[in-house]
Write a protein that holds these residues in place. Structure first.
Motif, PDB file in Angstrom:
ATOM      1  N   GLU A   1      -6.210   5.657  11.305  1.00 55.69           N
ATOM      2  CA  GLU A   1      -5.964   6.930  10.448  1.00 55.69           C
ATOM      3  C   GLU A   1      -7.561   7.395  10.045  1.00 55.69           C
ATOM      4  O   GLU A   1      -7.997   6.498   9.677  1.00 55.69           O
ATOM      5  N   LYS A   2      -8.207   8.677  10.511  1.00 52.17           N
ATOM      6  CA  LYS A   2      -9.607   8.767   9.180  1.00 52.17           C
ATOM      7  C   LYS A   2      -9.630   8.770   8.216  1.00 52.17           C
ATOM      8  O   LYS A   2      -8.415   9.083   7.204  1.00 52.17           O
ATOM      9  N   GLY A   3     -10.564   8.019   7.693  1.00 51.43           N
ATOM     10  CA  GLY A   3     -10.513   7.859   6.098  1.00 51.43           C
ATOM     11  C   GLY A   3     -10.036   6.253   5.473  1.00 51.43           C
ATOM     12  O   GLY A   3      -9.976   5.458   4.479  1.00 51.43           O
ATOM     13  N   THR A   4      -9.995   5.382   6.553  1.00 46.99           N
ATOM     14  CA  THR A   4      -8.987   4.206   6.519  1.00 46.99           C
ATOM     15  C   THR A   4     -10.675   3.444   6.377  1.00 46.99           C
ATOM     16  O   THR A   4     -11.015   2.763   7.371  1.00 46.99           O
ATOM     17  N   LYS A   5     -10.319   2.371   4.979  1.00 48.58           N
ATOM     18  CA  LYS A   5     -11.447   1.092   4.448  1.00 48.58           C
ATOM     19  C   LYS A   5     -10.428  -0.182   4.908  1.00 48.58           C
ATOM     20  O   LYS A   5      -9.819  -0.766   4.911  1.00 48.58           O
ATOM     21  N   GLU A   6     -11.884  -0.817   5.557  1.00 52.52           N
ATOM     22  CA  GLU A   6     -11.417  -2.328   5.379  1.00 52.52           C
ATOM     23  C   GLU A   6     -10.597  -2.517   3.803  1.00 52.52           C
ATOM     24  O   GLU A   6     -10.204  -3.042   4.413  1.00 52.52           O
ATOM     25  N   GLU A   7     -11.330  -2.481   3.073  1.00 47.68           N
ATOM     26  CA  GLU A   7     -10.580  -2.839   1.745  1.00 47.68           C
ATOM     27  C   GLU A   7      -9.442  -2.246   1.573  1.00 47.68           C
ATOM     28  O   GLU A   7      -8.673  -3.272   0.434  1.00 47.68           O
ATOM     29  N   ASP A   8      -8.534  -1.274   2.095  1.00 49.53           N
ATOM     30  CA  ASP A   8      -7.254  -0.951   2.463  1.00 49.53           C
ATOM     31  C   ASP A   8      -6.278  -2.053   2.778  1.00 49.53           C
ATOM     32  O   ASP A   8      -5.264  -2.158   2.373  1.00 49.53           O
ATOM     33  N   ILE A   9      -7.270  -2.624   3.808  1.00 48.71           N
ATOM     34  CA  ILE A   9      -6.492  -3.028   4.547  1.00 48.71           C
ATOM     35  C   ILE A   9      -6.629  -4.454   4.674  1.00 48.71           C
ATOM     36  O   ILE A   9      -5.671  -5.919   5.161  1.00 48.71           O
ATOM     37  N   ALA A  10      -7.884  -5.350   4.904  1.00 48.57           N
ATOM     38  CA  ALA A  10      -7.667  -6.448   5.333  1.00 48.57           C
ATOM     39  C   ALA A  10      -8.092  -7.589   3.799  1.00 48.57           C
ATOM     40  O   ALA A  10      -8.314  -8.844   3.741  1.00 48.57           O
ATOM     41  N   GLY A  11      -8.343  -7.324   2.463  1.00 49.65           N
ATOM     42  CA  GLY A  11      -8.593  -8.148   1.650  1.00 49.65           C
ATOM     43  C   GLY A  11      -7.987  -9.000   1.052  1.00 49.65           C
ATOM     44  O   GLY A  11      -6.769  -8.744   1.148  1.00 49.65           O
ATOM     45  N   ALA A  12      -8.389  -9.893   0.280  1.00 45.23           N
ATOM     46  CA  ALA A  12      -8.038 -10.590   0.172  1.00 45.23           C
ATOM     47  C   ALA A  12      -6.962  -9.653  -1.271  1.00 45.23           C
ATOM     48  O   ALA A  12      -5.356 -10.908  -1.945  1.00 45.23           O
ATOM     49  N   LYS A  13      -7.055  -8.824  -1.910  1.00 40.13           N
ATOM     50  CA  LYS A  13      -6.238  -8.139  -2.560  1.00 40.13           C
ATOM     51  C   LYS A  13      -4.686  -7.707  -2.331  1.00 40.13           C
ATOM     52  O   LYS A  13      -3.939  -7.933  -2.619  1.00 40.13           O
ATOM     53  N   VAL A  14      -5.584  -7.701  -0.859  1.00 38.54           N
ATOM     54  CA  VAL A  14      -3.950  -6.482  -0.769  1.00 38.54           C
ATOM     55  C   VAL A  14      -3.684  -7.457   0.112  1.00 38.54           C
ATOM     56  O   VAL A  14      -1.810  -6.791   0.041  1.00 38.54           O
ATOM     57  N   HIS A  15      -4.050  -9.148   0.715  1.00 41.50           N
ATOM     58  CA  HIS A  15      -2.917  -9.540   1.236  1.00 41.50           C
ATOM     59  C   HIS A  15      -2.336 -10.633  -0.006  1.00 41.50           C
ATOM     60  O   HIS A  15      -1.381 -11.329  -0.235  1.00 41.50           O
ATOM     61  N   GLY A  16      -2.831 -10.600  -0.686  1.00 43.84           N
ATOM     62  CA  GLY A  16      -2.358 -11.270  -1.987  1.00 43.84           C
ATOM     63  C   GLY A  16      -0.743 -10.730  -2.856  1.00 43.84           C
ATOM     64  O   GLY A  16      -0.005 -11.868  -2.609  1.00 43.84           O
ATOM     65  N   ALA A  17      -1.010  -9.560  -3.246  1.00 40.30           N
ATOM     66  CA  ALA A  17      -0.208  -8.435  -4.469  1.00 40.30           C
ATOM     67  C   ALA A  17       0.744  -7.456  -2.956  1.00 40.30           C
ATOM     68  O   ALA A  17       1.918  -7.686  -3.422  1.00 40.30           O
ATOM     69  N   LYS A  18       0.032  -7.054  -2.084  1.00 38.15           N
ATOM     70  CA  LYS A  18       1.022  -6.049  -1.267  1.00 38.15           C
ATOM     71  C   LYS A  18       1.761  -7.284   0.008  1.00 38.15           C
ATOM     72  O   LYS A  18       2.748  -6.414   0.490  1.00 38.15           O
ATOM     73  N   SER A  19       0.665  -6.899   1.256  1.00 39.88           N
ATOM     74  CA  SER A  19       1.575  -8.236   2.214  1.00 39.88           C
ATOM     75  C   SER A  19       2.384  -9.580   2.040  1.00 39.88           C
ATOM     76  O   SER A  19       3.355  -9.612   2.650  1.00 39.88           O
ATOM     77  N   GLY A  20       1.218 -10.594   1.012  1.00 42.38           N
ATOM     78  CA  GLY A  20       2.401 -11.768   0.367  1.00 42.38           C
ATOM     79  C   GLY A  20       1.479 -11.981   1.760  1.00 42.38           C
ATOM     80  O   GLY A  20       2.234 -13.796   1.585  1.00 42.38           O
TER      81      GLY A  20
END
Length: 492
Positions: A188-207
């Motif tokens: 969706e429009k406005g999605t940024k790389e840091e919203d889905i890709a970074g270590a912060k996301v995969h460390g705290a959200k996706s696991g």
């Protein structure tokens, strides 16, 4: 051409290879013992003829592969070279990785993969897809047989993301690691790389990230520490090192670590007091913090720890927490690493979001992991052990070998006040004082009541917990347990 000239040609070719893959080789040197790396397949190149690939040189086909040692123990390693077509995976690139895995399986040694790739090599079409498939297949074959560790050192996109996803442990770097299946441009429009890709996301959200590291030096040092804790394969035990900690150490801190006011506390304080030299290697520290997992050494041997952290929402079981625990227990069991559980949970998360998200399914998977595990299993009930949540946390009821309880343990279907209100609801409506009935219920919830029925093996002084654990582990060292003949369970 003379022999001397041929040798000079070889030196020149090798120098060109090493120059091209300098960053990839430097990363390997950071994780392995000095001068221990032996490269395999350095002169492999692509064989594609489409899209002008004939004139395209791909030194080592974009991935450096080989073997070496960590603390003198054999490991296999591959490191993608982003300087060669962005590290994109082609047929021969994938074949090198798959062959490395096959050799690691033959030798019974861990595989460390260092990823830095733009994804699939489009120029090679279905040959590249076949290469991905070969890697996926051999990773599935290796699962539960040899430890698989992945370091995302740069980009990891598309089909490449299955490589960390199918590994046992994944390391990411705070600033440079990027993992995403689909590009933000496809969302969706406005999605940024840091919203889905970074270590912060995969460390705290996706696991997905088990360890989030500051930089490459920090990362590879932690990889070495982890490998040092793990067995080389599922037929060997984890290495046992001479314990420099006192086997008879008494921790008086534990006698007062449970708050008198009933408030939660950080269970990491308990783990540190129990572990040799207070060293705890925590996994997925930022993901589902109400459930703590990681490795310690006890008397020099590796033990996996799963603990409720009552400092986070009273240690309640959540979808994310159960997923985290289930995966960790499955790994420990596959490699016969003893499992220590520290129980302090008030029950299950009570919300529409958790129910709709599949809380029952997640709890079932964790329960299956504990119940089916044949590795040595010890449980220490620290405080709250309420309802079915307590049963699922490696209780005696689902197969724990040894269960201890602190005198602060409260083992019941729920807390005494709530139970009295439910059982005597009519008296509550009439305005009756239920303090005596709650007190009666509290007596029946004491560890002494559970011990009288054989549900716990002993009530112990908190300060002496480490000594009890060492004795229990010594007794369980020869544990052998065979289940019914079957291919595998179906609760995944």
């Amino acid at each position: 051409m003379s022999t001397v000239e041929k040798i000079q040609e070889l030196k020149k070719s090798r120098a060109a290879l090493e120059s091209s893959g300098k960053a990839a080789r430097e990363r390997i040197s950071m994780v392995l013992d000095p001068l221990s790396f032996v490269e395999i397949g350095a002169f492999v190149n692509h064989r594609s003829t489409d899209f002008n690939m004939v004139s395209q040189d791909t030194p080592a086909d974009g991935v450096v592969t080989g073997y070496g040692t960590i603390q003198g123990r054999l490991v296999y390693v591959y490191s993608q070279d982003a300087s060669v077509m962005g590290g994109a995976v082609g047929e021969m690139h994938a074949r090198k990785i798959a062959k490395l895995y096959e050799k690691a399986l033959e030798m019974g040694a861990p595989v460390i993969g260092i990823l830095d790739s733009a994804g699939l090599r489009l120029q090679e079409l279905t040959d590249a897809l076949e290469g991905y498939g070969a890697i996926y297949q051999v990773k599935a074959k290796a699962s539960g047989v040899i430890p698989q560790i992945t370091v995302v050192a740069g980009m990891c996109a598309g089909g490449e993301t299955l490589l960390p996803g199918m590994s046992d442990f994944t390391f990411m770097l705070e600033k440079q690691s990027k993992v995403f299946v689909s590009s933000p441009n496809a969302m969706e429009k406005g999605t940024k790389e840091e919203d889905i890709a970074g270590a912060k996301v995969h460390g705290a959200k996706s696991g997905m990230a088990d360890f989030v590291c500051e930089d490459e030096a920090d990362c590879f040092a932690k990889v070495r520490t982890l490998v040092d804790l793990l067995p080389a394969n599922n037929a060997e035990d984890a290495p046992v090192y001479e314990d420099m900690d006192d086997l008879n150490r008494v921790s008086e801190v534990l006698d007062s670590i449970v708050p008198e006011d009933g408030e939660g506390f950080d269970v990491r304080g308990v783990i540190g007091e129990l572990a040799d030299n207070a060293i705890f290697v925590e996994t997925k520290a930022d993901f589902a913090p109400g459930m703590v997992t990681g490795f310690v050494r006890l008397n020099g041997g590796t033990v996996g720890v799963v603990a409720n952290n009552s400092a986070v929402e009273d240690g309640i079981l959540t979808i994310a927490g159960c997923r985290k625990a289930a995966g960790f227990v499955a790994f420990c069991d596959a490699f016969s690493i003893p499992i220590l559980t520290l129980t302090d949970t008030a029950g299950f998360a009570a919300s529409v979001q958790e129910e709709n998200g599949g809380l029952a399914d997640a709890v079932s998977k964790m329960t299956f992991a504990f119940a089916s595990a044949t590795a040595p299993k010890i449980n220490v009930i620290l405080r709250k052990a309420y309802g079915s949540a307590y049963v699922t946390m490696n209780s005696k009821h689902i197969g724990a070998d040894v269960v201890y309880a602190w005198p602060t343990a409260d083992i019941s279907v729920m807390n005494s006040v709530s139970a009295a209100r439910i059982m005597f609801a009519k008296d509550v409506e009439a305005g009756a004082d239920l303090s005596e009935k709650a007190a009666d219920f509290e007596v029946l919830s004491s560890p002494y009541a559970a011990a009288s029925r054989g549900y716990i093996d002993d009530i112990i002084e908190p300060a002496l917990t480490r000594k009890h654990l060492l004795v229990a582990l010594g007794m369980l060292i020869s544990k052998r347990q065979e289940g019914p003949a079957k291919k595998h369970g179906t609760i995944l």
